[in-house]
Design a protein around this motif. Structure first.
Motif, PDB file in Angstrom:
ATOM      1  N   TRP A   1       0.870  -1.173   0.000  1.00  0.00           N
ATOM      2  CA  TRP A   1       0.000   0.000   0.000  1.00  0.00           C
ATOM      3  C   TRP A   1       0.911   1.229   0.000  1.00  0.00           C
ATOM      4  O   TRP A   1       2.102   1.127   0.300  1.00  0.00           O
ATOM      5  CB  TRP A   1      -0.906   0.005   1.244  1.00  0.00           C
ATOM      6  CG  TRP A   1      -0.132  -0.262   2.500  1.00  0.00           C
ATOM      7  CD1 TRP A   1       0.619   0.632   3.223  1.00  0.00           C
ATOM      8  CD2 TRP A   1       0.038  -1.521   3.152  1.00  0.00           C
ATOM      9  NE1 TRP A   1       1.224   0.017   4.279  1.00  0.00           N
ATOM     10  CE2 TRP A   1       0.880  -1.313   4.271  1.00  0.00           C
ATOM     11  CE3 TRP A   1      -0.456  -2.811   2.920  1.00  0.00           C
ATOM     12  CZ2 TRP A   1       1.254  -2.332   5.143  1.00  0.00           C
ATOM     13  CZ3 TRP A   1      -0.088  -3.838   3.778  1.00  0.00           C
ATOM     14  CH2 TRP A   1       0.754  -3.595   4.876  1.00  0.00           C
ATOM     15  N   PRO A   2       0.418   2.404  -0.335  1.00  0.00           N
ATOM     16  CA  PRO A   2       1.267   3.601  -0.371  1.00  0.00           C
ATOM     17  C   PRO A   2       1.934   3.860   0.979  1.00  0.00           C
ATOM     18  O   PRO A   2       1.275   3.838   2.023  1.00  0.00           O
ATOM     19  CB  PRO A   2       0.282   4.720  -0.723  1.00  0.00           C
ATOM     20  CG  PRO A   2      -0.828   4.020  -1.442  1.00  0.00           C
ATOM     21  CD  PRO A   2      -0.962   2.681  -0.774  1.00  0.00           C
ATOM     22  N   SER A   3       3.242   4.088   0.972  1.00  0.00           N
ATOM     23  CA  SER A   3       3.995   4.325   2.204  1.00  0.00           C
ATOM     24  C   SER A   3       5.056   5.396   1.964  1.00  0.00           C
ATOM     25  O   SER A   3       5.500   5.618   0.832  1.00  0.00           O
ATOM     26  CB  SER A   3       4.673   3.033   2.670  1.00  0.00           C
ATOM     27  OG  SER A   3       3.727   2.047   3.013  1.00  0.00           O
TER      28      SER A   3
ATOM     29  N   ILE B   1       4.854   8.609   2.147  1.00  0.00           N
ATOM     30  CA  ILE B   1       4.374   9.746   1.359  1.00  0.00           C
ATOM     31  C   ILE B   1       3.659  10.747   2.260  1.00  0.00           C
ATOM     32  O   ILE B   1       3.220  10.414   3.361  1.00  0.00           O
ATOM     33  CB  ILE B   1       3.419   9.294   0.232  1.00  0.00           C
ATOM     34  CG1 ILE B   1       2.204   8.555   0.812  1.00  0.00           C
ATOM     35  CG2 ILE B   1       4.149   8.405  -0.763  1.00  0.00           C
ATOM     36  CD1 ILE B   1       1.149   8.192  -0.218  1.00  0.00           C
TER      37      ILE B   1
ATOM     38  N   ASN C   1      -5.969   1.321   2.219  1.00  0.00           N
ATOM     39  CA  ASN C   1      -4.716   2.075   2.285  1.00  0.00           C
ATOM     40  C   ASN C   1      -4.459   2.752   3.625  1.00  0.00           C
ATOM     41  O   ASN C   1      -3.367   3.302   3.844  1.00  0.00           O
ATOM     42  CB  ASN C   1      -4.664   3.121   1.164  1.00  0.00           C
ATOM     43  CG  ASN C   1      -4.445   2.483  -0.194  1.00  0.00           C
ATOM     44  OD1 ASN C   1      -4.079   1.317  -0.293  1.00  0.00           O
ATOM     45  ND2 ASN C   1      -4.688   3.236  -1.249  1.00  0.00           N
TER      46      ASN C   1
ATOM     47  N   SER D   1       3.218   8.929   7.594  1.00  0.00           N
ATOM     48  CA  SER D   1       3.054   7.605   7.004  1.00  0.00           C
ATOM     49  C   SER D   1       4.227   6.680   7.325  1.00  0.00           C
ATOM     50  O   SER D   1       5.352   7.127   7.562  1.00  0.00           O
ATOM     51  CB  SER D   1       2.884   7.707   5.483  1.00  0.00           C
ATOM     52  OG  SER D   1       4.051   8.219   4.877  1.00  0.00           O
TER      53      SER D   1
END
Length: 475
Positions: free
Chosen positions: A198-200, A202, A237, A292
């Protein structure tokens, strides 16, 4: 609660005998083979009915001894399948309203919500003397994990964390091999994962989005700071944001560290240090994104000697695709772990390699397993499975039937994961343009529950809660 349930059963039994007079008819004759009377079923309320909650609820029902009587979810879209599958279950959006109105009719509560709300929901259920099943990780903060461990013991309720691998054969097989001395004294452990997916690393998006009409955003936020809704945070997310999730450790740590904890009897961390992956933004300058989780990390934890070890144990956690050096005993074409995840126990006389959940355990070199498999038989897993096991234990009453991941075990395990996250956050903490926590070994005072040599990270041991959403409990 158990006393009340027994009284209810005795009343039903007495009434049935009185109505039958001198004719005693076996229950299985009245209800058919395998019939389970409603009074012998566990009445469950599910907080979190979609996603993992959907599968949890379905698995409890498959045990044949559970009644899914109440469902609760802040998102009607996510809950739709469970609502359809259990049309008789009463549906709520706010777990507080459900517990307030229905607690007299509820035996047990299943909690499958984002990490940041696990503790407040679990505390509410346990304080009503309800048995509790909570998805992994048990809590979001170290303090919360300690609270749940303490509270469950005081209220004498049956608890289980959702790390289902603890009920499988893998950890039991590894435990047999270690106790038989096949690899000598274990002193070092490696656990690794290819998460995050998942987006990390950021920054929080500047663009907000309208809240879906089916979602109660304020209830979803719960114990988290109030922020505007953003796209794609729900339903997955959120794991990459510290306000809600616990990163790769929270997602996979309970499945991987369970083996060294159960096999070696590990408890609380003595010290911990971490390095984190670098995120480049603004023409390759270091991006500071404290909101994050990092895209990768390597954490080293030291655990004190236990009755099952001859000295301290060093445990390495790696995520984001980082892996330890392949053991010399592993063939060049043999898969290391399961490819993306793995567990490696290193002893004074040998090594054990395993996949996620401790599955596919093999002694290194792998030819050794063939030599010992017949001598050291595998211990059969619990036939009820992780879900049915908890249902059975709840029906039997506290202390009458074993479960694989009670809070007395999963609490310290979760604390270790969250201590690792404490080091990760400390390593990624910028103060006056520097990162003073990157090269530190954090020393942990387990009784005082604080880091003694880098005070700034203690803010993450127990976070500040929004007004009206605090976890009210004193250790």
């Amino acid at each position: 609660m158990e006393e009340n349930k027994n009284s209810r059963r005795e009343f039903i039994k007495g009434a049935a005998l009185a109505a039958a007079g001198f004719m005693i008819v076996p229950r299985h004759v009245l209800g058919g083979a395998g019939f389970i009377a409603p009074s012998d079923k566990l009445v469950i309320a599910g907080i979190g009915a979609g996603g993992k909650g959907q599968s949890d609820i379905a698995n409890f029902y498959k045990s044949g001894k559970a009644e899914i009587a109440y469902l609760c979810d802040v998102d009607d879209r996510r809950a739709a399948t469970s609502v359809k599958n259990f049309p008789k279950a009463k549906y709520y959006k706010d777990y507080r309203e459900m517990l307030d109105k229905e607690h007299k009719h509820i035996d047990a509560v299943s909690i499958s919500t984002p990490d940041h709300n696990h503790a407040i929901q679990s505390v509410a259920a346990i304080q009503l003397d309800k048995h509790v099943y909570v998805q992994k990780p048990l809590a979001h903060d170290v303090w919360e994990a300690r609270v749940l461990t303490d509270l469950a013991k005081k209220h004498k309720v049956v608890t289980q964390m959702g790390n289902q691998g603890s009920s499988n054969d893998g950890p039991r097989e590894i435990k047999e091999w270690v106790e038989a001395g096949l690899i000598g004294d274990v002193h070092t452990v490696y656990c690794w994962t290819d998460r995050p997916v998942w987006p990390s690393g950021i920054a929080w998006p500047k663009e907000t989005a309208p809240v879906p009409k089916e979602l109660d955003w304020d209830l979803w936020l719960g114990t988290a700071p109030r922020k505007d809704y953003i796209e794609k945070l729900v339903p997955f997310n959120w794991r990459g944001w510290w306000d809600y999730g616990t990163g790769a450790l929270g997602d996979m740590g309970c499945h991987l560290l369970e083996v060294p904890f159960s096999v070696l009897g590990l408890q609380y961390v003595q010290d911990v240090q971490a390095t984190v992956g670098t995120v480049y933004v603004d023409e390759f300058k270091r991006g500071y994104n404290p909101e994050s989780c990092p895209p990768s990390s390597h954490v080293t934890m030291t655990f004190p000697k236990t009755p099952k070890t001859t000295g301290p144990v060093t445990l390495h956690w790696m995520d984001g695709g980082i892996q330890p050096t392949r053991p010399d005993e592993l063939g060049p074409n043999e898969i290391f772990g399961d490819g993306g995840n793995g567990i490696l126990l290193i002893g004074s006389k040998g090594k054990i390699l395993a996949d996620t959940y401790g599955e596919n355990a093999r002694l290194l070199p792998t030819s050794r397993k063939e030599q010992v498999e017949q001598k050291y038989d595998r211990v059969p897993g619990k036939s009820e499975g992780h879900y049915g096991q908890w249902v059975e234990a709840c029906l039997a009453g506290y202390g009458n039937k074993e479960v694989s991941a009670p809070f007395e075990i999963s609490g310290p395990l979760t604390e270790a994961l969250l201590m690792a996250n404490l080091a990760i956050r400390g390593a990624d903490l910028r103060i006056d343009g520097n990162y003073p926590g990157r090269n530190l070994k954090l020393l942990w005072d387990n009784n005082q529950m604080k880091v003694t040599n880098f005070d700034v990270v203690n803010q993450f041991v127990k976070r500040e809660y929004p007004q009206g959403w605090d976890v009210k409990y004193s250790l």
